[in-house]
Design a protein around this motif. Structure first.
Motif, PDB file in Angstrom:
ATOM      1  N   VAL A 497       0.835  -1.200   0.000  1.00 22.69           N
ATOM      2  CA  VAL A 497       0.000   0.000   0.000  1.00 22.69           C
ATOM      3  C   VAL A 497       0.874   1.256   0.000  1.00 22.69           C
ATOM      4  N   ALA A 498       1.894   1.275   0.856  1.00 20.71           N
ATOM      5  CA  ALA A 498       2.758   2.451   0.946  1.00 20.71           C
ATOM      6  C   ALA A 498       3.506   2.689  -0.367  1.00 20.71           C
ATOM      7  N   VAL A 499       4.014   1.622  -0.983  1.00 24.36           N
ATOM      8  CA  VAL A 499       4.743   1.756  -2.247  1.00 24.36           C
ATOM      9  C   VAL A 499       3.825   2.285  -3.342  1.00 24.36           C
ATOM     10  N   GLN A 500       2.610   1.744  -3.411  1.00 27.14           N
ATOM     11  CA  GLN A 500       1.677   2.197  -4.440  1.00 27.14           C
ATOM     12  C   GLN A 500       1.380   3.681  -4.303  1.00 27.14           C
ATOM     13  N   VAL A 501       1.082   4.119  -3.079  1.00 27.46           N
ATOM     14  CA  VAL A 501       0.736   5.523  -2.874  1.00 27.46           C
ATOM     15  C   VAL A 501       1.946   6.426  -3.095  1.00 27.46           C
ATOM     16  N   ALA A 502       3.126   6.030  -2.581  1.00 26.15           N
ATOM     17  CA  ALA A 502       4.326   6.849  -2.747  1.00 26.15           C
ATOM     18  C   ALA A 502       4.691   6.987  -4.227  1.00 26.15           C
ATOM     19  N   GLY A 503       4.652   5.887  -4.962  1.00 23.57           N
ATOM     20  CA  GLY A 503       4.963   5.944  -6.389  1.00 23.57           C
ATOM     21  C   GLY A 503       4.000   6.836  -7.139  1.00 23.57           C
ATOM     22  N   LEU A 762      -3.138   2.339 -11.784  1.00 16.64           N
ATOM     23  CA  LEU A 762      -2.494   1.159 -11.218  1.00 16.64           C
ATOM     24  C   LEU A 762      -2.553   1.181  -9.699  1.00 16.64           C
ATOM     25  N   ALA A 763      -2.339   2.367  -9.134  1.00 13.27           N
ATOM     26  CA  ALA A 763      -2.375   2.468  -7.677  1.00 13.27           C
ATOM     27  C   ALA A 763      -3.764   2.160  -7.136  1.00 13.27           C
ATOM     28  N   LEU A 764      -4.798   2.676  -7.788  1.00 15.63           N
ATOM     29  CA  LEU A 764      -6.160   2.443  -7.319  1.00 15.63           C
ATOM     30  C   LEU A 764      -6.528   0.965  -7.399  1.00 15.63           C
ATOM     31  N   VAL A 765      -6.194   0.355  -8.538  1.00 17.90           N
ATOM     32  CA  VAL A 765      -6.474  -1.081  -8.679  1.00 17.90           C
ATOM     33  C   VAL A 765      -5.671  -1.875  -7.669  1.00 17.90           C
ATOM     34  N   GLY A 766      -4.403  -1.515  -7.517  1.00 18.33           N
ATOM     35  CA  GLY A 766      -3.545  -2.246  -6.592  1.00 18.33           C
ATOM     36  C   GLY A 766      -3.971  -2.089  -5.152  1.00 18.33           C
ATOM     37  N   ILE A 767      -4.281  -0.846  -4.749  1.00 21.80           N
ATOM     38  CA  ILE A 767      -4.692  -0.614  -3.363  1.00 21.80           C
ATOM     39  C   ILE A 767      -6.004  -1.321  -3.066  1.00 21.80           C
ATOM     40  N   SER A 768      -6.946  -1.247  -4.017  1.00 19.75           N
ATOM     41  CA  SER A 768      -8.211  -1.949  -3.834  1.00 19.75           C
ATOM     42  C   SER A 768      -7.980  -3.445  -3.686  1.00 19.75           C
ATOM     43  N   GLY A 769      -7.073  -3.989  -4.499  1.00 16.45           N
ATOM     44  CA  GLY A 769      -6.767  -5.413  -4.393  1.00 16.45           C
ATOM     45  C   GLY A 769      -6.075  -5.772  -3.095  1.00 16.45           C
ATOM     46  N   VAL A 770      -5.157  -4.889  -2.645  1.00 17.17           N
ATOM     47  CA  VAL A 770      -4.440  -5.158  -1.401  1.00 17.17           C
ATOM     48  C   VAL A 770      -5.395  -5.137  -0.214  1.00 17.17           C
ATOM     49  N   VAL A 771      -6.278  -4.145  -0.216  1.00 21.44           N
ATOM     50  CA  VAL A 771      -7.257  -4.083   0.867  1.00 21.44           C
ATOM     51  C   VAL A 771      -8.155  -5.321   0.842  1.00 21.44           C
ATOM     52  N   GLY A 772      -8.565  -5.716  -0.384  1.00 24.31           N
ATOM     53  CA  GLY A 772      -9.367  -6.934  -0.494  1.00 24.31           C
ATOM     54  C   GLY A 772      -8.620  -8.165  -0.023  1.00 24.31           C
ATOM     55  N   TYR A 773      -7.332  -8.234  -0.323  1.00 26.28           N
ATOM     56  CA  TYR A 773      -6.496  -9.346   0.125  1.00 26.28           C
ATOM     57  C   TYR A 773      -6.421  -9.382   1.650  1.00 26.28           C
ATOM     58  N   GLY A 774      -6.290  -8.182   2.252  1.00 27.19           N
ATOM     59  CA  GLY A 774      -6.251  -8.122   3.711  1.00 27.19           C
ATOM     60  C   GLY A 774      -7.564  -8.540   4.330  1.00 27.19           C
ATOM     61  N   ILE A 775      -8.653  -8.183   3.667  1.00 26.17           N
ATOM     62  CA  ILE A 775      -9.967  -8.570   4.190  1.00 26.17           C
ATOM     63  C   ILE A 775     -10.133 -10.086   4.159  1.00 26.17           C
ATOM     64  N   VAL A 776      -9.660 -10.705   3.074  1.00 27.68           N
ATOM     65  CA  VAL A 776      -9.737 -12.171   2.998  1.00 27.68           C
ATOM     66  C   VAL A 776      -8.964 -12.800   4.154  1.00 27.68           C
TER      67      VAL A 776
END
Length: 875
Positions: A497-503, A762-776
């Motif tokens: 998440v941090a890498v996606q937002v920072a990039g 890419l960041a939005l898709v990635g962050i959404s996926g990461v959050v979804g991964y954490g929820i799982v």
């Protein structure tokens, strides 16, 4: 080589059966019952299955066999999950495609060798001047004069050959436009470059011995084919260039069209310059920067050796110019090697390249996120394979192969996307005869291969480690448990998440700075009007007009223009604003007991009425009229405010005198500062010097009309052709010149903006996926919270708050990194601070809003979990 001759498996099986049959016969003679003979023979022979397995392994390259099995399984696994495969391949394809396109363009203009024989031995040679020096410049300061070239050529030492060239447009009636793109070259040009002749010969050394003594020419292959129909009898024929007869002595090989961005159609000896200029210019003998110099290294020689040798010659020349220090620059031959391009041009290219690399990193983190989520879905599969005896090493290999398949597919897609780069560049940069070679080659292929392998390792290694280190019991039950020696999923999720937002923050801020700079450049007042102003160029110098004919033609055309009701004003000028820098040494008269003041100042030769045409305001004094311009003696001039501060601070500039090129001038007026040389600077000292039509054939007629200029452009062509049918009239609108000056900044902003939008997506898709991964991973915890009475709103807020904390950390890190990166852009940001608060505030706000939306959707999904179903499945 024995493994090329494989033994058929059926032969081996037949041999085993033969052994078993012989063994059974021996055992039957010992009195064993017939019913027990076969089993006894098998026991005596040993394990048949092991023998077959050993034979199977001995007949194959085991690593290749395992690789084939992994590839087959990987293809099958990816086909079973088309949504995941398409998402991963598209993400990587766009990332790799953008970087490949950027690399191809960067390589083509900076590193791709010239299209010549043994191009690795061809070098560019430029000069940088330091200290006190006065020099005429026609193009760039880093170019050489003809006398300098002769000195270098006398002692070329480790250079097998040395040559110079300068491109120009010449008059030639054979072409529809009446012009030809030509190069004046030293007579060793073709031999130095190793260029062969398709027909005839190149230039002999003696043809450059004396000025004007060798009226010969070499044509390009395309000119020979298109203009003369590939006539093999062309050699020996005469052609008229600038109304001067030249004999064609050769045709260059097919794949050679010069060393510049635009294709050259014709070459002539540089010593023909005075003849082609009809005796008006003695630049061959002057200390003027106008020739590009190239050399060919001797076998075994190095660039450092060539630099040292040429520097010794430069030091000897500096002794003739006290206070001057010349630095010789030698580099591998390429298009974008001149020093003036190494700062801003290479900085912009390097920045775009870095932004593209950051996009690839973000694409990799996205795919890593997809693989992590897919690893959770495959935990049961991995557990079963481990339970059945598969090794973790084997599973790791399988998952890495799947990553390679994804990156390879992305590389293919990226390569296909980058193939459209030449068409895009030619559409954006419509330069006639553009010969920047953007076709893929081995270097581009190796770049794609290296990039795809790196991306495969970057996004595939960590998920592979995660997927193969599962607890078997929890895997069969469907739970996710992490072993102690495994990377913590929560920490990995936080990092992604941090890498996606920072990039995203870095790319968006850089893109925002470029967009802001472009907007500012578009709104800046250049200091003169551009609408309804058109400049006409005539090829008088190329046609050999003398002083009397020059004056007569200019006077007639100006009278006809001013008689037209649409024309508001007309004047003559040597050059248009923003058409490069023409500078010369400006010296003040020496006062008794003082040292003469002299500075290099940008100048333009103009006629009376020039300030009315461009409506440049005069803040003091007046302009001048054509009647005030004498053939000899003191000439009137107008200087800029910046020039008055440089030469006469605190004094009244009106009536002050100075000299330029041996001519004396008096100041009649002071004009407001204008952006004559570059839109980025309106403070450069500038002098408008009165011009004489007799001595300046290369003038432009600048006209301001009441409205559209198209009518007067047609009329001007008609009037000129009536006066002289061989005249070629070229019209250039000043508004178009202004747009052309703004185009590079707009192109850079467009590329950076596109990269910024892609990075944000890419960041939005990635962050959404990461959050979804954490929820799982936390679904049991969320189910327990809901079961204990927590509201869906509180669960949604919990997920968003945790994600927002990580996003804030990434945003702060990105802002700090962007602040450092943007300092490198100070020289190419048009009037915008690298720490522009508006850009940072707007970018930060857009980023946080987008990140919040990306987290909200999966958070709402987490709040909709059914506690009973989830807890029952996890028992």
């Amino acid at each position: 080589m024995g493994w090329f001759r494989r033994r058929p498996e059926r032969d081996f099986r037949a041999e085993i059966e033969s052994h078993l049959a012989l063994e059974a016969e021996e055992l039957a003679r010992t009195g064993i019952a017939p019913a027990d003979v076969q089993s006894a023979a098998a026991r005596a022979f040993g394990n048949v299955g092991q023998a077959e397995e050993r034979f199977y392994e001995s007949q194959r390259l085991q690593w290749l066999d395992r690789l084939v099995r992994h590839v087959r399984f990987g293809v099958r696994a990816l086909r079973l999950r088309p949504g995941f495969t398409v998402a991963a391949v598209l993400t990587l394809g766009f990332g790799i495609g953008i970087n490949t396109a950027i690399f191809t363009l960067f390589y083509a203009v900076v590193h791709r060798p010239f299209p010549v024989y043994q191009a690795d031995r061809v070098v560019n040679i430029y000069q940088e001047f330091h200290g006190r020096f006065s020099r005429e410049v026609r193009g760039m300061t880093s170019l050489v004069s003809y006398p300098e070239f002769l000195d270098y050529a006398e002692r070329r030492g480790v250079l097998e050959g040395l040559a110079v060239y300068s491109d120009d447009e010449m008059a030639w009636s054979e072409t529809p436009s009446g012009k030809v793109r030509a190069e004046l070259v030293s007579c060793g040009y073709f031999t130095t470059l190793g260029t062969r002749m398709a027909l005839g010969r190149g230039f002999r050394p003696d043809e450059c011995a004396y000025p004007g003594e060798a009226p010969v020419a070499v044509l390009s292959f395309s000119t020979w084919a298109t203009t003369f129909g590939a006539d093999s009898a062309l050699v020996g024929r005469r052609v008229l260039i600038n109304k001067q007869p030249l004999t064609v002595v050769g045709v260059a090989e097919k794949n050679f069209a010069g060393l510049g961005y635009q294709s050259t159609e014709l070459w002539m000896p540089v010593t023909m310059h005075p003849v082609l200029a009809h005796g008006r210019d003695s630049i061959l003998t002057r200390d003027a920067s106008w020739l590009v110099m190239v050399g060919r290294l001797s076998p075994g020689a190095t660039i450092d050796e060539a630099r040292q040798m040429l520097s010794s010659v430069a030091r000897e020349r500096d002794e003739r110019y006290p206070g001057r220090e010349t630095h010789v620059l030698v580099s591998r031959g390429a298009l974008l090697n001149f020093p003036e391009a190494r700062t801003e041009g290479r900085l912009a290219a390097g920045l775009v390249f870095a932004l593209g690399a950051l996009v690839v990193i973000m694409a990799c983190t996205n795919v890593m996120n997809l693989l992590l989520a897919r690893g959770i879905a495959r935990r049961r599969e991995m557990g079963i394979r481990l339970a059945l005896g598969a090794s973790r090493n084997d599973l790791m290999q399988q998952l890495i192969v799947e990553s390679l398949l994804l990156s390879g597919s992305g590389a293919v897609l990226g390569g296909l996307l980058s193939l459209n780069l030449p068409r895009l560049v030619r559409h954006i940069v419509p330069i006639a005869g553009l010969q920047v070679n953007l076709s893929p080659n081995l270097s581009v292929f190796l770049f794609i291969l290296a990039l795809s392998l790196l991306t495969a390792l970057a996004f595939g290694l960590v998920p592979a480690l995660q997927a193969t280190r599962v607890d078997l019991v929890s895997a069969f039950k469907g739970n996710v448990m992490v072993q102690r020696n495994q990377v913590r999923p929560s920490r990995l999720r936080d990092t992604i998440v941090a890498v996606q937002v920072a990039g995203s923050a870095v790319i968006l801020i850089v893109a925002g700075l470029f967009v802001r700079a472009t907007i500012r450049q578009a709104s800046v007042n250049p200091g003169y009007v551009t609408s309804s102003v058109v400049a006409f160029s005539l090829n008088l110098a190329q046609l050999g007009y003398d002083d009397t004919r020059n004056r007569s033609l200019y006077d007639q055309l100006r009278r006809q223009l001013l008689a037209d009701p649409e024309v508001r004003a007309a004047a003559l000028a040597e050059r248009l604003p923003l058409l490069g820098r023409h500078s010369d040494q400006v010296e003040l008269p020496r006062v008794q007991g003082s040292v003469a003041s002299a500075h290099n100042v940008a100048i333009n030769f103009v006629s009376g009425g020039y300030f009315d045409v461009l409506q440049i305001p005069l803040v003091q004094g007046r302009g001048f009229t054509d009647g005030e311009v004498p053939i000899h003696g003191e000439r009137p001039s107008v200087v800029s405010v910046s020039m008055t501060k440089l030469f006469w601070p605190g004094d009244d500039p009106l009536g002050q005198r100075f000299t330029v090129g041996g001519e004396s001038y008096v100041v009649t007026g002071v004009a407001a500062n204008a952006r004559n040389v570059s839109l980025a600077d309106d403070q450069e000292p500038f002098a408008y010097l009165s011009v004489s039509t007799e001595s300046s054939p290369d003038l432009r007629i600048v006209v301001r009309t009441a409205g559209e200029t198209s009518g007067i452009e047609r009329a001007m062509t008609t009037w000129a052709r009536k006066l002289d049918g061989s005249l070629v009239v070229e019209a250039e609108r000043l508004a178009d010149r202004l747009e052309l000056e703004r185009k590079p900044a707009r192109l850079t902003a467009l590329v950076a903006g596109a990269l910024g939008i892609l990075a944000l997506m890419l960041a939005l898709v990635g962050i959404s996926g990461v959050v979804g991964y954490g929820i799982v991973q936390r679904r049991r915890e969320i189910a327990v919270r809901l079961a204990l009475g927590s509201s869906q709103r509180r669960v949604t807020g919990l997920v968003i708050r945790q994600g927002a904390r990580l996003a804030a950390i990434g945003a702060v890190a990105g802002l700090i990194l962007a602040a450092g990166v943007s300092q490198l852009l100070r020289t190419i940001l048009f009037g915008i601070s690298p720490l522009d608060p508006l850009t940072y505030a707007a970018t930060g706000g857009i980023l946080m809003i987008a990140v919040g939306l990306a987290m909200y959707l999966p958070a709402r999904g987490a709040a909709a979990i059914d506690p009973a179903t989830t807890l029952r499945l996890d028992e």
